[in-house]
Design a protein around this motif. Structure first.
Motif, mmCIF file in Angstrom:
data_model
loop_
_atom_site.group_PDB
_atom_site.id
_atom_site.type_symbol
_atom_site.label_atom_id
_atom_site.label_comp_id
_atom_site.label_asym_id
_atom_site.label_seq_id
_atom_site.Cartn_x
_atom_site.Cartn_y
_atom_site.Cartn_z
ATOM 1 N N VAL A 17 1.075 -1.219 -0.158
ATOM 2 C CA VAL A 17 0.001 0.158 -0.072
ATOM 3 C C VAL A 17 0.761 1.197 0.093
ATOM 4 O O VAL A 17 2.053 1.266 0.462
ATOM 5 C CB VAL A 17 -0.858 0.026 1.125
ATOM 6 C CG1 VAL A 17 -1.706 -1.061 1.201
ATOM 7 C CG2 VAL A 17 -0.249 0.032 2.636
ATOM 8 N N GLU A 18 0.185 2.331 -0.359
ATOM 9 C CA GLU A 18 0.914 3.648 -0.544
ATOM 10 C C GLU A 18 0.384 4.546 0.557
ATOM 11 O O GLU A 18 -0.919 4.514 0.909
ATOM 12 C CB GLU A 18 0.572 4.494 -1.654
ATOM 13 C CG GLU A 18 1.386 5.754 -1.702
ATOM 14 C CD GLU A 18 1.041 6.445 -3.155
ATOM 15 O OE1 GLU A 18 1.676 7.562 -3.259
ATOM 16 O OE2 GLU A 18 0.730 5.693 -4.052
ATOM 17 N N MET A 19 1.003 5.013 1.455
ATOM 18 C CA MET A 19 0.511 5.874 2.594
ATOM 19 C C MET A 19 0.529 7.533 2.045
ATOM 20 O O MET A 19 1.432 7.875 1.136
ATOM 21 C CB MET A 19 1.515 5.743 3.939
ATOM 22 C CG MET A 19 1.350 4.409 4.280
ATOM 23 S SD MET A 19 -0.404 3.599 4.516
ATOM 24 C CE MET A 19 -0.477 3.988 6.229
ATOM 25 N N LYS A 20 0.193 8.309 2.833
ATOM 26 C CA LYS A 20 -0.112 9.678 2.317
ATOM 27 C C LYS A 20 1.562 10.267 2.615
ATOM 28 O O LYS A 20 1.802 11.288 1.654
ATOM 29 C CB LYS A 20 -1.071 10.473 3.150
ATOM 30 C CG LYS A 20 -2.307 10.377 2.945
ATOM 31 C CD LYS A 20 -3.399 10.917 3.541
ATOM 32 C CE LYS A 20 -4.656 10.636 3.163
ATOM 33 N NZ LYS A 20 -5.831 11.163 3.919
ATOM 34 N N LYS A 21 2.301 9.939 3.389
ATOM 35 C CA LYS A 21 3.458 10.524 3.563
ATOM 36 C C LYS A 21 4.694 9.502 3.391
ATOM 37 O O LYS A 21 4.307 8.395 4.065
ATOM 38 C CB LYS A 21 3.612 11.335 4.954
ATOM 39 C CG LYS A 21 2.901 12.272 5.168
ATOM 40 C CD LYS A 21 3.222 13.349 6.397
ATOM 41 C CE LYS A 21 2.573 14.372 6.600
ATOM 42 N NZ LYS A 21 2.604 15.033 8.053
ATOM 43 N N GLU A 32 4.199 -2.966 3.183
ATOM 44 C CA GLU A 32 3.572 -4.395 3.063
ATOM 45 C C GLU A 32 2.819 -4.487 4.299
ATOM 46 O O GLU A 32 3.213 -4.326 5.455
ATOM 47 C CB GLU A 32 4.445 -5.452 2.961
ATOM 48 C CG GLU A 32 3.851 -6.773 3.066
ATOM 49 C CD GLU A 32 4.576 -7.845 2.876
ATOM 50 O OE1 GLU A 32 4.279 -9.289 3.045
ATOM 51 O OE2 GLU A 32 5.887 -7.621 2.866
ATOM 52 N N ILE A 33 1.389 -4.891 4.345
ATOM 53 C CA ILE A 33 0.625 -5.025 5.529
ATOM 54 C C ILE A 33 0.951 -6.474 5.954
ATOM 55 O O ILE A 33 0.673 -7.487 5.258
ATOM 56 C CB ILE A 33 -0.935 -4.953 5.146
ATOM 57 C CG1 ILE A 33 -1.572 -3.827 4.653
ATOM 58 C CG2 ILE A 33 -1.706 -5.365 6.518
ATOM 59 C CD1 ILE A 33 -2.695 -3.365 4.066
ATOM 60 N N ASP A 91 -4.983 -3.438 15.686
ATOM 61 C CA ASP A 91 -3.744 -2.484 15.378
ATOM 62 C C ASP A 91 -3.342 -3.147 13.891
ATOM 63 O O ASP A 91 -3.458 -4.265 13.708
ATOM 64 C CB ASP A 91 -2.677 -2.806 16.211
ATOM 65 C CG ASP A 91 -2.953 -2.147 17.729
ATOM 66 O OD1 ASP A 91 -3.607 -1.123 17.646
ATOM 67 O OD2 ASP A 91 -2.656 -2.780 18.757
ATOM 68 N N MET A 92 -2.847 -2.204 13.388
ATOM 69 C CA MET A 92 -2.088 -2.850 11.681
ATOM 70 C C MET A 92 -0.739 -2.659 11.910
ATOM 71 O O MET A 92 -0.181 -1.536 12.325
ATOM 72 C CB MET A 92 -2.590 -1.760 10.959
ATOM 73 C CG MET A 92 -4.066 -1.481 10.584
ATOM 74 S SD MET A 92 -4.868 -2.882 9.993
ATOM 75 C CE MET A 92 -4.255 -2.549 8.102
ATOM 76 N N LYS A 93 0.273 -3.689 11.514
ATOM 77 C CA LYS A 93 1.410 -3.651 11.461
ATOM 78 C C LYS A 93 1.903 -3.485 9.897
ATOM 79 O O LYS A 93 1.249 -4.523 9.215
ATOM 80 C CB LYS A 93 1.979 -5.005 12.075
ATOM 81 C CG LYS A 93 3.465 -4.900 12.278
ATOM 82 C CD LYS A 93 4.008 -6.112 13.022
ATOM 83 C CE LYS A 93 3.884 -6.101 14.622
ATOM 84 N NZ LYS A 93 4.488 -6.983 15.254
ATOM 85 N N ILE A 94 2.818 -2.609 9.595
ATOM 86 C CA ILE A 94 3.030 -2.324 8.320
ATOM 87 C C ILE A 94 4.550 -2.413 8.262
ATOM 88 O O ILE A 94 5.298 -2.033 9.188
ATOM 89 C CB ILE A 94 2.689 -1.372 7.461
ATOM 90 C CG1 ILE A 94 2.865 -0.076 8.374
ATOM 91 C CG2 ILE A 94 0.925 -1.402 7.472
ATOM 92 C CD1 ILE A 94 2.507 1.186 7.683
ATOM 93 N N CYS A 115 13.537 -0.063 3.783
ATOM 94 C CA CYS A 115 14.404 -0.213 4.761
ATOM 95 C C CYS A 115 14.076 -1.304 5.658
ATOM 96 O O CYS A 115 14.733 -1.672 6.584
ATOM 97 C CB CYS A 115 14.707 0.989 5.708
ATOM 98 S SG CYS A 115 13.294 1.483 6.628
ATOM 99 N N GLU A 116 12.847 -2.084 5.322
ATOM 100 C CA GLU A 116 12.316 -3.082 6.034
ATOM 101 C C GLU A 116 11.944 -2.895 7.526
ATOM 102 O O GLU A 116 11.686 -3.716 8.368
ATOM 103 C CB GLU A 116 13.175 -4.332 6.296
ATOM 104 C CG GLU A 116 13.890 -5.007 4.770
ATOM 105 C CD GLU A 116 12.739 -5.492 3.857
ATOM 106 O OE1 GLU A 116 11.940 -6.245 4.765
ATOM 107 O OE2 GLU A 116 12.547 -5.335 2.930
ATOM 108 N N ARG A 117 11.726 -1.507 7.827
ATOM 109 C CA ARG A 117 11.278 -1.253 9.204
ATOM 110 C C ARG A 117 9.895 -1.668 9.367
ATOM 111 O O ARG A 117 9.115 -1.305 8.575
ATOM 112 C CB ARG A 117 11.449 0.299 9.520
ATOM 113 C CG ARG A 117 10.808 0.833 10.525
ATOM 114 C CD ARG A 117 11.654 1.089 11.910
ATOM 115 N NE ARG A 117 12.958 1.585 11.607
ATOM 116 C CZ ARG A 117 13.979 1.587 12.376
ATOM 117 N NH1 ARG A 117 13.769 0.959 13.371
ATOM 118 N NH2 ARG A 117 15.114 2.136 12.255
ATOM 119 N N VAL A 118 9.552 -1.984 10.811
ATOM 120 C CA VAL A 118 7.963 -2.346 10.910
ATOM 121 C C VAL A 118 7.610 -1.409 11.861
ATOM 122 O O VAL A 118 8.145 -0.976 12.962
ATOM 123 C CB VAL A 118 8.263 -3.753 11.613
ATOM 124 C CG1 VAL A 118 6.793 -4.130 11.997
ATOM 125 C CG2 VAL A 118 8.765 -4.914 10.463
#
Length: 61
Positions: free
Chosen positions: A8-12, A22-23, A29-32, A37-40
């Motif tokens: 998905v694309e976020m606004k910022k 990636e969801i 809660d949503m984890k993306i 950079c693979e940051r969660v």
């Protein structure tokens, strides 16, 4: 709308400059995960829905 493992694309954009996420968890809660950079990151469903822009790639494709 969106499903598990969609990109998905976020606004910022993220600090690394990438705007694709990636969801990896859907619930209260949503984890993306950032595709650059693979940051969660974990967000509440409300915050995710406010910041969500569009689905770039569906998990079914």
């Amino acid at each position: 709308m969106y499903a598990l493992h969609d990109i998905v694309e976020m606004k910022k954009p993220h600090a690394c400059g990438t705007n694709a996420w990636e969801i990896i968890r859907i619930g209260a809660d949503m984890k993306i995960k950032c595709q650059g950079c693979e940051r969660v990151v974990m967000l509440t469903r409300h915050d995710f829905d406010k910041r969500f822009k569009r689905v770039l790639r569906s998990a079914g494709e």
